[in-house]
Design a protein around this motif. Structure first.
Motif, short mmCIF file in Angstrom:
data_model
loop_
_atom_site.label_atom_id
_atom_site.label_comp_id
_atom_site.label_asym_id
_atom_site.label_seq_id
_atom_site.Cartn_x
_atom_site.Cartn_y
_atom_site.Cartn_z
N GLU A 13 1.00 -1.24 -0.06
CA GLU A 13 0.11 0.04 0.01
C GLU A 13 0.91 1.24 -0.09
OE1 GLU A 13 -3.72 1.90 2.28
OE2 GLU A 13 -2.86 0.20 3.26
N PRO A 52 -3.56 1.25 -6.43
CA PRO A 52 -4.34 0.20 -6.30
C PRO A 52 -4.99 -0.60 -7.51
CG PRO A 52 -5.58 2.09 -5.55
CD PRO A 52 -4.09 2.44 -5.83
N TYR A 77 -8.32 -3.35 -8.69
CA TYR A 77 -9.40 -4.22 -8.30
C TYR A 77 -9.40 -5.40 -9.58
CZ TYR A 77 -10.20 -0.87 -4.82
OH TYR A 77 -10.27 -0.21 -3.54
N ARG A 117 -10.94 -8.27 -11.14
CA ARG A 117 -12.39 -8.92 -10.96
C ARG A 117 -12.55 -10.05 -12.17
NH1 ARG A 117 -13.36 -3.35 -10.73
NH2 ARG A 117 -14.26 -2.84 -8.89
N SER A 172 -9.98 -7.45 1.14
CA SER A 172 -10.45 -6.93 0.08
C SER A 172 -11.11 -8.07 -0.68
CB SER A 172 -9.50 -6.37 -0.95
OG SER A 172 -8.51 -7.36 -1.60
N GLU A 184 -13.69 -10.70 -6.49
CA GLU A 184 -13.01 -9.55 -6.50
C GLU A 184 -11.90 -9.52 -5.57
OE1 GLU A 184 -14.70 -5.31 -7.18
OE2 GLU A 184 -13.86 -5.32 -5.19
N GLU A 209 -7.96 -7.12 -4.33
CA GLU A 209 -7.29 -5.82 -4.53
C GLU A 209 -5.81 -6.26 -4.37
OE1 GLU A 209 -6.96 -1.47 -2.80
OE2 GLU A 209 -7.94 -2.95 -1.84
#
Length: 298
Positions: free
Chosen positions: A128, A168, A170, A172, A240, A290, A292
């Motif tokens: 992060e 970041p 995501y 999917r 996440s 999903e 992250e």
């Protein structure tokens, strides 16, 4: 006249041979390795302390330094405590680290640290707030480095001389439980950077690829639970994870997530009730998901 010309040519050649040769330019070999494509960080570990041959300017840019700078004055961290107990080198940096490159050596240890004998693998990942380098060492070589009284030198390379926050992403997709295939709403370019897509672009079989999923019956779990193991070359964020289908099987939806690592693979182990997986498979042969992670985008 012809003889005179030949004499002048011969004389000029003799005089040119008598001229002293031009002295070659002398450059510092260490500073030459500092850029411009890959900026190398040379480090020294001695007497339980780490120093780096760089300087940090007021604009947070790094510059090569002839004299080492103590770790406390720089934003790098070498996890020496981990190195004492495990055959791994772990380094964190706010500057993106070049993947699959690392060297380590000591004068008393035979292996120079840049072959498969000394280093089993090197992996880098974005977190992060920073980037992480993990290098797994050969057991014999690691024991030698542990016991030597001589300084230990190591080096890694960064991609930018200024800090870059990870971005970041995501990821999917859809997991087909019957065919054990992953369909992703994403694709990666030639540089390895992931981009979202509107439709499902690729599918992957379970395996040691950039992203893999496998459902199994783990012996330590009850008869009514299954283990979904998500493997990735990226360090995924545990909280996440989302699994399921919109508005379906919600009464059975329940899972717990554990983060781990197996060699150069980052793992998320998701414990899921079998009734939830059965319900999802009856509706759509599988489930959407999903998760992250972070990545460096130049």
């Amino acid at each position: 006249m012809k003889m005179r010309c030949l004499t002048l040519v011969a004389l000029s050649l003799v005089l040119s041979n008598c001229n002293p040769p031009e002295e070659p330019e002398i450059s510092d070999p260490a500073s030459d390795r500092w850029g411009p494509v890959n900026y190398q960080i040379n480090a020294l570990y001695e007497n339980d302390s780490t120093a780096y041959y760089v300087q940090l300017q007021t604009d947070d840019r790094l510059h090569y330094a002839v004299e080492p700078t103590p770790e406390a004055e720089l934003p790098f961290r070498f996890y020496a405590s981990t190195f004492e107990h495990y055959r791994e080198i772990i380094i964190s940096s706010p500057y993106p680290i070049r993947p699959n490159w690392f060297q380590i050596a000591s004068s008393e240890c035979l292996d120079p640290g840049n072959t498969a004998t000394g280093i089993e693998f090197t992996v880098t990942t974005a977190r992060e707030k920073d980037y992480l380098l993990i290098a797994r060492l050969d057991s014999t070589y690691w024991k030698c480095l542990q016991t030597t009284d001589q300084p230990i030198y190591f080096a890694f390379q960064i991609l930018e001389t200024y800090p870059v926050l990870p971005t970041p992403f995501y990821l999917r997709g859809f997991y087909d439980q019957q065919q054990e295939l992953i369909h992703l709403k994403a694709q990666s370019d030639t540089a390895g950077i992931w981009h979202p897509t509107y439709d499902y672009q690729v599918f992957q079989e379970p395996g040691p690829k950039d992203f893999s999923m496998r459902i199994s019956q783990h012996p330590q779990l009850g008869t009514e639970q299954s283990l979904l193991r998500i493997g990735s070359s990226m360090q995924l964020v545990p909280h996440s994870v989302w699994i399921g289908l919109a508005g379906e099987c919600l009464e059975q939806a329940d899972w717990e997530v554990h983060r781990n690592r197996l060699n150069d693979r980052f793992l998320l182990d998701v414990v899921i009730p079998d009734c939830y997986l059965d319900c999802l498979q009856e509706v759509a042969d599988g489930f959407e998901f999903e998760v992250e992670f972070f990545q460096y985008i130049p």
